[in-house]
Write a protein that holds these residues in place. Structure first.
Motif, mmCIF file in Angstrom:
data_model
loop_
_atom_site.group_PDB
_atom_site.id
_atom_site.type_symbol
_atom_site.label_atom_id
_atom_site.label_comp_id
_atom_site.label_asym_id
_atom_site.label_seq_id
_atom_site.Cartn_x
_atom_site.Cartn_y
_atom_site.Cartn_z
ATOM 1 N N VAL A 193 0.869 -1.170 0.000
ATOM 2 C CA VAL A 193 0.000 0.000 0.000
ATOM 3 C C VAL A 193 0.910 1.226 0.000
ATOM 4 O O VAL A 193 1.749 1.383 0.890
ATOM 5 C CB VAL A 193 -0.935 0.021 1.221
ATOM 6 N N GLY B 86 -2.949 -1.176 -2.850
ATOM 7 C CA GLY B 86 -3.796 0.004 -2.766
ATOM 8 C C GLY B 86 -2.971 1.270 -2.687
ATOM 9 O O GLY B 86 -1.739 1.238 -2.581
ATOM 10 N N GLY C 108 -7.723 -0.709 -3.012
ATOM 11 C CA GLY C 108 -8.397 0.429 -3.610
ATOM 12 C C GLY C 108 -7.653 1.738 -3.432
ATOM 13 O O GLY C 108 -6.423 1.784 -3.368
ATOM 14 N N GLN D 8 -13.081 -3.444 -5.401
ATOM 15 C CA GLN D 8 -12.414 -2.550 -4.452
ATOM 16 C C GLN D 8 -13.295 -1.369 -4.116
ATOM 17 O O GLN D 8 -14.285 -1.084 -4.799
ATOM 18 C CB GLN D 8 -11.092 -2.061 -5.020
ATOM 19 N N TRP E 96 -13.224 2.829 -3.223
ATOM 20 C CA TRP E 96 -12.528 4.111 -3.243
ATOM 21 C C TRP E 96 -13.204 4.999 -2.199
ATOM 22 O O TRP E 96 -14.370 5.361 -2.345
ATOM 23 C CB TRP E 96 -12.610 4.767 -4.613
#
Length: 316
Positions: free
Chosen positions: A80, A100, A126, A156, A158
């Motif tokens: 991430v 992500g 996401g 995913q 957002w």
């Protein structure tokens, strides 16, 4: 080693074909055993990265651009990446696959393409727009821009953050891609701007936030590529269309009778809903402030009130 010492305490019975255990079956571990496991299975957090823009260039692949000069994993989909308060852009050079992305930058930030094979793939983590409660954004938008190809590898969410002035922008040619079995769920109060032409084949579920739709062609992807756009007007505060051509079927759920919640504008040309538009059982007000064409037909299962002060044409 640890395995050898455990193996010595267990033996198979030739008669019963079962395992028998001697009284002292658990040997003590040794420091070397712990180190071996730690080296074989590093913590997931070690794959993540926080951008500090400390390198001589702005490339994602430059270790000095990340906290502690530690290059995060950029190819296997485990990391991430967080883009914080330093720098204004990071070119994506070559294929990059992450779990992500997070943005908490206190300035505009752009992920752009460097090279023909530049592509950013995003997994189950996401996109998150984080928010600093102490920060006040006045005037223009705080823009977090994707100017590179973005492929969504799985379903995913957002999260657009609590701050309505933060905005994700999708720009460029064929910016957003993904398969027909992929769903993007958008939540929060921030803004998502569609400026790009996209080939995303899956569903959008817009469950919160502000939307600025400006692309003249396929902002959500094309109807013949699959997927629909589900628009929850009970929780979406603004859905603005600026001369866009929306090719996917639009299913509106949840009512909203606020005059400026669903608006079509005259900037950039005629607003076209090329695929069917369906309103489920909830009243809706549409403000027509620009030429608007429902070319794909409409099914309204509840009352729709059309308003507008500019005398703009409305064509079914």
């Amino acid at each position: 080693g640890l395995f050898d010492r455990v193996h010595e305490k267990f033996y198979g019975s030739a008669v019963s074909a079962t395992f028998e255990i001697e009284p002292a079956a658990m040997p003590a571990t040794e420091p070397g055993d712990v180190l071996a496991w730690a080296e074989a299975y590093p913590l997931a957090s070690e794959a993540n990265g926080v951008w500090d823009n400390g390198g001589a260039d702005t490339l994602l692949t430059t270790a000095a651009n990340w906290e502690e000069d530690a290059l995060p994993e950029l190819t296997d989909g485990t990391a991430v990446l967080t883009f914080a308060s330093a720098g204004t852009k990071a070119p994506v050079a070559g294929p990059t696959t992450v779990r992500g992305l997070k943005f908490n930058a206190k300035n505009n930030f752009t992920l752009d393409a460097q090279g023909a094979d530049s592509a950013l793939s995003i997994g189950v983590g996401g996109i998150t727009l984080e928010n600093d409660p102490a920060e006040t954004i006045s005037g223009d938008w705080r823009l977090h821009t994707f100017a590179c190809p973005v492929a969504l590898t799985t379903d995913q969410t957002w999260d657009l953050s609590p701050n309505g002035k933060r905005r994700i922008q999708l720009t460029g040619e064929d910016c957003l891609r993904g398969a027909s079995n992929t769903t993007v769920t958008v939540t929060g109060n921030g803004c998502l701007g569609f400026v790009a032409t996209n080939s995303f084949k899956g569903d959008f579920r817009l469950e919160g936030g502000i939307y600025k739709v400006l692309s003249k062609c396929r902002p959500f992807g094309a109807a013949d590529e699959g997927g629909k756009v589900y628009l929850d007007m009970q929780h979406v505060s603004i859905f603005d269309v600026f001369g866009a051509v929306i090719d996917k079927p639009l299913v509106i759920t949840g009512g909203n009778t606020t005059s400026e919640a669903f608006m079509t504008h005259e900037q950039y040309g005629t607003n076209v809903f090329a695929a069917p538009v369906t309103l489920n059982n909830a009243d809706l007000m549409m403000s027509v402030s620009g030429p608007t064409v429902f070319a794909g037909g409409c099914t309204f299962n509840s009352k729709v009130t059309f308003t507008g002060t500019h005398g703009m044409p409305l064509i079914f």
